[in-house]
Design a protein around this motif. Structure first.
Motif, PDB file in Angstrom:
ATOM      1  N   ALA A  21      28.721  50.090  36.472  1.00  0.00           N
ATOM      2  CA  ALA A  21      30.071  49.579  36.739  1.00  0.00           C
ATOM      3  C   ALA A  21      29.995  48.238  37.466  1.00  0.00           C
ATOM      4  N   GLY A  22      29.028  48.120  38.368  1.00  0.00           N
ATOM      5  CA  GLY A  22      28.834  46.860  39.066  1.00  0.00           C
ATOM      6  C   GLY A  22      28.442  45.735  38.118  1.00  0.00           C
ATOM      7  N   LEU A  33      31.574  44.617  36.259  1.00  0.00           N
ATOM      8  CA  LEU A  33      32.385  43.766  37.128  1.00  0.00           C
ATOM      9  C   LEU A  33      31.752  42.386  37.288  1.00  0.00           C
ATOM     10  N   LEU A  34      30.442  42.377  37.428  1.00  0.00           N
ATOM     11  CA  LEU A  34      29.718  41.137  37.669  1.00  0.00           C
ATOM     12  C   LEU A  34      29.853  40.155  36.518  1.00  0.00           C
ATOM     13  N   TRP A  91      32.097  40.301  33.964  1.00  0.00           N
ATOM     14  CA  TRP A  91      33.396  40.286  33.290  1.00  0.00           C
ATOM     15  C   TRP A  91      33.978  38.873  33.228  1.00  0.00           C
ATOM     16  N   ASP A  92      34.050  38.220  34.372  1.00  0.00           N
ATOM     17  CA  ASP A  92      34.629  36.874  34.393  1.00  0.00           C
ATOM     18  C   ASP A  92      33.759  35.875  33.649  1.00  0.00           C
ATOM     19  N   THR A 141      34.122  37.930  43.118  1.00  0.00           N
ATOM     20  CA  THR A 141      33.735  38.894  42.089  1.00  0.00           C
ATOM     21  C   THR A 141      32.224  39.057  42.049  1.00  0.00           C
ATOM     22  N   GLY A 196      30.368  42.511  42.836  1.00  0.00           N
ATOM     23  CA  GLY A 196      29.492  43.086  41.819  1.00  0.00           C
ATOM     24  C   GLY A 196      28.098  43.289  42.332  1.00  0.00           C
TER      25      GLY A 196
END
Length: 308
Positions: free
Chosen positions: A127-128, A131-132, A134-135, A263, A267
């Protein structure tokens, strides 16, 4: 417990992503990594003075070839490629997912048990990662998604190498693995790198980065790491993995002007927490019995969970 050596080792391995980021565009991934492992093999070559080392090197040539490819040639090259498109700090965080892949490979291919804490750590770490990146992926910059995938593939290679070496290289002197893996990685990479050798002049500062990668971040780092294992044990030495992304982010920000976004920091924290759970660090800290899996870092293989 003296924290100087673990911090020094984490600083060195964190800096490897900085040097890759600088040198990879000039040399290209193949030529750069061929030089890195070749220089490291020369730094570690004095171990050949021992008859026992030479004997073990001959006896374990095939497993050392596999480890040389899976723990050096391939992941080093993948990380070198990824630094062409993503920054050093992000690369260092993605590298920190290695224990997560180690646990997954151990469970899937080597029939190792996977406890609830480890499973929770795997899911949290993944999940990290989501998130890391994604952007970064969502920004639509060409080459970035593939670069992230190659960095994660490099961490998967490390995870495989740890499990493979634990099974096929148990009892072998650690510096034999260190030297043998760099030697065989050089043998594999050099013929592939020659057609891609840079035809243009390379700046002295870039050559300095290459030398630092081979001498300090690989050769010297091996010696320092195994000395740390001998003095304080493998479990404590393995804790350095939690510091590598910190230094990767710091060096990238200081020397390359890389931005640290909220972010990215969030992450990173989630990935490291998941890694700690997956590798059993919380259980070991409180003295509980656990079947933690071995961990791998850039440029190293750990043979077992106790000091040699």
């Amino acid at each position: 417990m003296n924290l100087l050596e673990p911090c020094l080792l984490a600083a060195i391995w964190g800096a490897s992503f900085l040097f890759l980021r600088i040198a990879a565009p000039e040399f290209g991934p193949l030529a750069l990594i061929a030089l890195r492992v070749g220089i490291a093999a020369l730094v570690l070559a004095p171990v050949l003075r021992s008859a026992l080392v030479r004997s073990q090197l001959r006896a374990k040539a095939w497993p050392l070839l596999v480890v040389g490819i899976s723990n050096s040639a391939l992941p080093f090259g993948l990380f070198a490629y990824s630094t062409l498109y993503i920054n050093a700090g992000l690369d260092s965080i993605l590298n920190a997912t290695t224990p997560i892949w180690t646990a997954l490979i151990a469970a899937a291919w080597f029939q190792a048990g996977l406890g609830r804490q480890q499973l929770a750590g795997l899911l949290l770490g993944l999940a990290g990662v989501v998130l890391l990146v994604w952007d970064t992926v969502g920004a639509g910059i060409a080459g970035v998604p593939l670069a992230i995938a190659t960095a994660l593939a490099a961490a998967v290679c490390y995870g495989f190498a740890v499990n493979y070496s634990k099974r096929h290289l148990a009892g072998i002197q650690p510096l034999v693995v260190a030297f043998g893996s760099q030697l065989f990685a050089t043998i594999v990479l050099l013929p592939l790198a020659l057609p891609f050798w840079p035809r243009h002049a390379i700046a002295i500062s870039t050559w300095a980065c290459v030398a630092a990668l081979g001498v300090i971040c690989t050769g010297f780092a091996y010696i320092l790491y195994f000395r740390l294992i001998e003095r304080v044990g493998a479990t404590y030495a393995a804790s350095v993995t939690f510091l590598i992304p910190v230094f990767g982010l710091i060096w990238g920000a200081l020397f390359l002007g890389e931005k640290l976004t909220p972010t990215m920091l969030a992450g990173c924290a989630i990935v490291l927490l998941g890694t700690a759970l997956a590798s059993g660090k919380f259980a070991s800290r409180f003295g509980k019995h656990h079947n933690s899996l071995p961990q791998a870092f850039p440029s190293k293989i750990k043979i077992n969970n106790k000091s040699p």
